[in-house]
Design a protein around this motif. Structure first.
Motif, short mmCIF file in Angstrom:
data_model
loop_
_atom_site.label_atom_id
_atom_site.label_comp_id
_atom_site.label_asym_id
_atom_site.label_seq_id
_atom_site.Cartn_x
_atom_site.Cartn_y
_atom_site.Cartn_z
N SER A 263 0.85 -1.19 0.00
CA SER A 263 0.00 0.00 0.00
C SER A 263 0.88 1.24 0.00
O SER A 263 1.97 1.24 0.58
CB SER A 263 -0.93 0.01 1.22
N ARG A 264 0.39 2.29 -0.67
CA ARG A 264 1.15 3.54 -0.75
C ARG A 264 0.25 4.65 -1.27
O ARG A 264 -0.83 4.41 -1.79
CB ARG A 264 2.37 3.39 -1.65
N GLY A 265 0.73 5.89 -1.14
CA GLY A 265 0.05 7.03 -1.74
C GLY A 265 -0.51 8.00 -0.73
O GLY A 265 -0.98 7.61 0.35
N LEU A 266 -0.45 9.29 -1.06
CA LEU A 266 -1.00 10.34 -0.21
C LEU A 266 -2.29 10.87 -0.82
O LEU A 266 -3.36 10.75 -0.22
CB LEU A 266 0.02 11.47 -0.04
N LEU A 267 -2.21 11.44 -2.02
CA LEU A 267 -3.43 11.93 -2.68
C LEU A 267 -4.22 10.77 -3.28
O LEU A 267 -5.44 10.72 -3.19
CB LEU A 267 -3.06 12.95 -3.76
N GLU A 268 -3.50 9.86 -3.94
CA GLU A 268 -4.13 8.66 -4.50
C GLU A 268 -3.60 7.45 -3.76
O GLU A 268 -2.47 7.03 -3.97
CB GLU A 268 -3.84 8.53 -6.00
N LYS A 269 -4.41 6.90 -2.87
CA LYS A 269 -4.01 5.72 -2.12
C LYS A 269 -4.21 4.46 -2.96
O LYS A 269 -5.18 4.35 -3.71
CB LYS A 269 -4.81 5.61 -0.82
N ARG A 270 -3.28 3.54 -2.81
CA ARG A 270 -3.36 2.31 -3.59
C ARG A 270 -2.93 1.13 -2.75
O ARG A 270 -1.98 1.21 -1.97
CB ARG A 270 -2.47 2.42 -4.83
N GLN A 271 -3.65 0.02 -2.91
CA GLN A 271 -3.31 -1.21 -2.21
C GLN A 271 -3.34 -2.36 -3.21
O GLN A 271 -4.34 -2.60 -3.87
CB GLN A 271 -4.30 -1.49 -1.08
N LEU A 272 -2.22 -3.04 -3.33
CA LEU A 272 -2.09 -4.12 -4.30
C LEU A 272 -1.83 -5.43 -3.56
O LEU A 272 -0.92 -5.51 -2.74
CB LEU A 272 -0.94 -3.84 -5.26
N THR A 273 -2.67 -6.44 -3.83
CA THR A 273 -2.53 -7.75 -3.21
C THR A 273 -1.96 -8.73 -4.23
O THR A 273 -2.55 -8.94 -5.29
CB THR A 273 -3.89 -8.26 -2.70
N ILE A 274 -0.82 -9.34 -3.89
CA ILE A 274 -0.12 -10.22 -4.83
C ILE A 274 0.05 -11.60 -4.20
O ILE A 274 0.67 -11.73 -3.13
CB ILE A 274 1.27 -9.66 -5.18
N PRO A 275 -0.50 -12.64 -4.80
CA PRO A 275 -0.26 -14.01 -4.30
C PRO A 275 1.22 -14.36 -4.42
O PRO A 275 1.83 -14.16 -5.48
CB PRO A 275 -1.12 -14.88 -5.23
N ILE A 276 1.79 -14.89 -3.36
CA ILE A 276 3.22 -15.20 -3.36
C ILE A 276 3.57 -16.23 -4.41
O ILE A 276 4.64 -16.16 -5.05
CB ILE A 276 3.64 -15.67 -1.95
N HIS A 277 2.67 -17.19 -4.64
CA HIS A 277 3.01 -18.25 -5.60
C HIS A 277 3.00 -17.75 -7.05
O HIS A 277 3.42 -18.48 -7.95
CB HIS A 277 2.04 -19.43 -5.45
N LYS A 278 2.55 -16.52 -7.28
CA LYS A 278 2.57 -15.97 -8.64
C LYS A 278 3.83 -15.16 -8.91
O LYS A 278 4.05 -14.69 -10.02
CB LYS A 278 1.35 -15.07 -8.86
N ILE A 279 4.66 -14.96 -7.89
CA ILE A 279 5.89 -14.20 -8.07
C ILE A 279 6.90 -15.02 -8.87
O ILE A 279 7.17 -16.18 -8.54
CB ILE A 279 6.47 -13.77 -6.71
N GLN A 280 7.46 -14.41 -9.91
CA GLN A 280 8.35 -15.12 -10.81
C GLN A 280 9.83 -14.83 -10.54
O GLN A 280 10.70 -15.60 -10.98
CB GLN A 280 8.04 -14.73 -12.26
N GLY A 281 10.12 -13.71 -9.90
CA GLY A 281 11.51 -13.37 -9.65
C GLY A 281 11.62 -12.04 -8.93
O GLY A 281 10.63 -11.35 -8.69
N ILE A 282 12.85 -11.67 -8.60
CA ILE A 282 13.14 -10.39 -7.94
C ILE A 282 14.20 -9.66 -8.76
O ILE A 282 15.17 -10.27 -9.23
CB ILE A 282 13.66 -10.61 -6.51
N ARG A 283 13.97 -8.36 -8.93
CA ARG A 283 14.92 -7.54 -9.68
C ARG A 283 15.46 -6.42 -8.79
O ARG A 283 14.68 -5.65 -8.22
CB ARG A 283 14.24 -6.97 -10.93
N ILE A 284 16.77 -6.34 -8.66
CA ILE A 284 17.41 -5.31 -7.84
C ILE A 284 18.05 -4.29 -8.77
O ILE A 284 18.88 -4.66 -9.63
CB ILE A 284 18.47 -5.93 -6.92
#
Length: 484
Positions: A263-284
């Motif tokens: 979740s993030r945002g001041l004027l426009e708040k947003r909350q995103l729910t992501i299933p862990i098993h759908k994660i494909q990788g991590i990018r740094i």
């Protein structure tokens, strides 16, 4: 929740705003540029404007009236369409993520916007533009409960409820947000966007008259102009920084056993729910400013998102984090991606190829500048040490590593990218070599994972050929087993 429900009536206003955005150019042509055709009665323009406004309002109302949603028989069902009736049924187990956001209009009326996404596509599968926050939470909880109830593990509802307890894993502080925004490079995007916007109206803005009025000011000298340009850039930089801070204010990552909620945002708040098993990788990602400071930005690559929502294609997990804390946080939130990120470097004989590639592009540019802009064109020779330094940076940051079921590929164009992938999530691995690489026993290795509607590719050039064969043999047996 099987009874069909409509959106909040404020959705009519949101539909009107959406239609105006889509019709802004033809609307401006009618409103802003009048009198282009002689002989047309003056009452035509107001009539056309009135018809357009009535059409937009009427269509927005009908869209709201004809839009209903409900949940029954294991499906989220939507019926919509003014003239052509559309029915969309989405099975709960096909839902990848649920995105809850609050735009300015929604916040005024204590409403939210809910996006339901399955596999990556050109748009979200279901968009509820204006519903109450309690209804959105109920939908989110109901779908999660139904998905958990249908999983084969045989857990009862009490066990599911216990396992679903959430914990805050990461929270970006305000000082960190300012550092993140100030080092993000958003000023370039902000400036290019402003230039692109102004260029759309260059025929309407009287630039010649404006510059003529300021000819005396311009003649005052280059020092004043330089100061003016610096002040303008500073203003753009401050605005870009503030816009990033506002966008990512109150950035929080919450983890349950099955999902990550961002979740993030001041004027426009947003909350995103992501299933862990759908994660494909991590990018740094480490840009030129953050890397010397020991800072990085971390993204999630996952099989979701839509083209109409660019941000959903690249999910930011940690906007700004110190590299020394990265291992600990990844272990806490996504332990399957635990890695030391220590890399096997590419061989020293590859450095000459990185330098050669830079000169291959640089020599024609320098030649053209020297030929056409003498004597000032000779200043382009200063690009030579910069090109050598850039080539060395790319060579130094290139590398690979295998840790258990994880493949790590690191490379740099401008920013350093480290892509961490699970073997079971890798779509393909490509190993190739040119004639010049073959002479030095080098090759290029690349691997891709699903990311949004496309793929995210990690590639390292001029790796030891024997190392490419090691990576290939590590990957292929597992795939062979999976295909049986």
């Amino acid at each position: 929740m099987s009874e069909p429900k409509r959106l909040h009536p404020i959705a009519v206003l949101l539909n009107i705003i959406k239609s105006i955005k889509e019709l802004v150019i033809p609307f401006l042509l009618v409103v802003v540029i009048p009198g282009k055709n002689e002989g047309i009665p003056g009452w035509i323009q107001p009539l056309v404007i009135a018809i357009i406004i009535l059409f937009i309002i009427g269509n927005a109302f009908l869209q709201w009236l004809r839009f209903t949603y409900r949940m029954e028989e294991g499906e989220f069902r939507i019926e919509s369409g003014v003239f052509v009736r559309k029915k969309r049924y989405i099975k709960y187990d096909r839902i990848h993520s649920i995105d809850i956001s609050e735009g300015i209009v929604q916040r005024i009326f204590s409403l939210v916007k809910l996006n339901i996404e399955t596999a990556g596509g050109s748009q979200a599968d279901a968009v509820l533009s204006a519903i109450r926050k309690s209804d959105a939470d109920r939908i989110n909880a109901f779908i999660s409960e139904e998905k958990n109830a249908n999983n084969p593990s045989g857990k009862d509802k009490n066990e599911v409820a216990d396992n679903a307890k959430s914990s805050s894993v990461f929270k970006q502080t305000l000082p960190q947000l300012f550092v993140m925004a100030a080092t993000s490079g958003a000023v370039g995007v902000f400036l290019s966007g402003a230039i692109a916007f102004i260029s759309q109206f260059d025929e309407m803005i009287p630039f010649e008259r404006i510059f003529k009025d300021y000819e005396d000011f311009i003649e005052m000298g280059t020092i004043i102009l330089t100061l003016f340009a610096l002040v303008a850039l500073l203003v753009v930089y401050v605005l870009a920084t503030l816009s990033m801070v506002i966008k990512y204010a109150s950035f929080t990552v919450i983890k349950t056993d099955e999902e990550i909620v961002i979740s993030r945002g001041l004027l426009e708040k947003r909350q995103l729910t992501i299933p862990i098993h759908k994660i494909q990788g991590i990018r740094i990602m480490e840009n030129l400013i953050r890397k010397p400071l020991g800072l990085a930005t971390v993204y999630i690559e996952y099989a979701g998102g839509s083209m109409e929502d660019k941000e959903s294609l690249s999910i930011m997990l940690f906007p700004l984090i110190r590299k020394k804390h990265l291992h600990e946080k990844i272990l806490e939130i996504l332990p399957v991606y635990e890695t030391t990120t220590e890399m096997t470097p590419i061989p020293k004989r590859a450095l000459s190829r990185y330098v050669f590639h830079k000169f291959l592009y640089l020599i024609p540019i320098i030649g053209a500048l020297v030929w056409f802009f003498r004597p000032w064109g000779y200043l382009s020779l200063l690009l030579v040490p910069l090109a050598i330094f850039w080539a060395y940076m790319q060579y130094r940051d290139a590398g690979w590593n295998i840790e258990g079921d994880l493949l790590i590929l690191s490379s740099r164009f401008f920013s350093k990218q480290t892509l961490i992938m699970q073997r079971s999530r890798i779509q393909s691995i490509t190993y190739k070599k040119s004639w010049f690489q073959n002479r030095k026993e080098l090759a290029t290795i690349s691997a891709s994972v699903k990311s949004g509607i496309t793929s995210r590719v990690g590639m390292v050039a001029d790796v030891e050929e024997k190392d490419c064969l090691i990576i290939k043999s590590w990957y292929l047996p597992k795939k062979a087993v999976d295909s049986q």
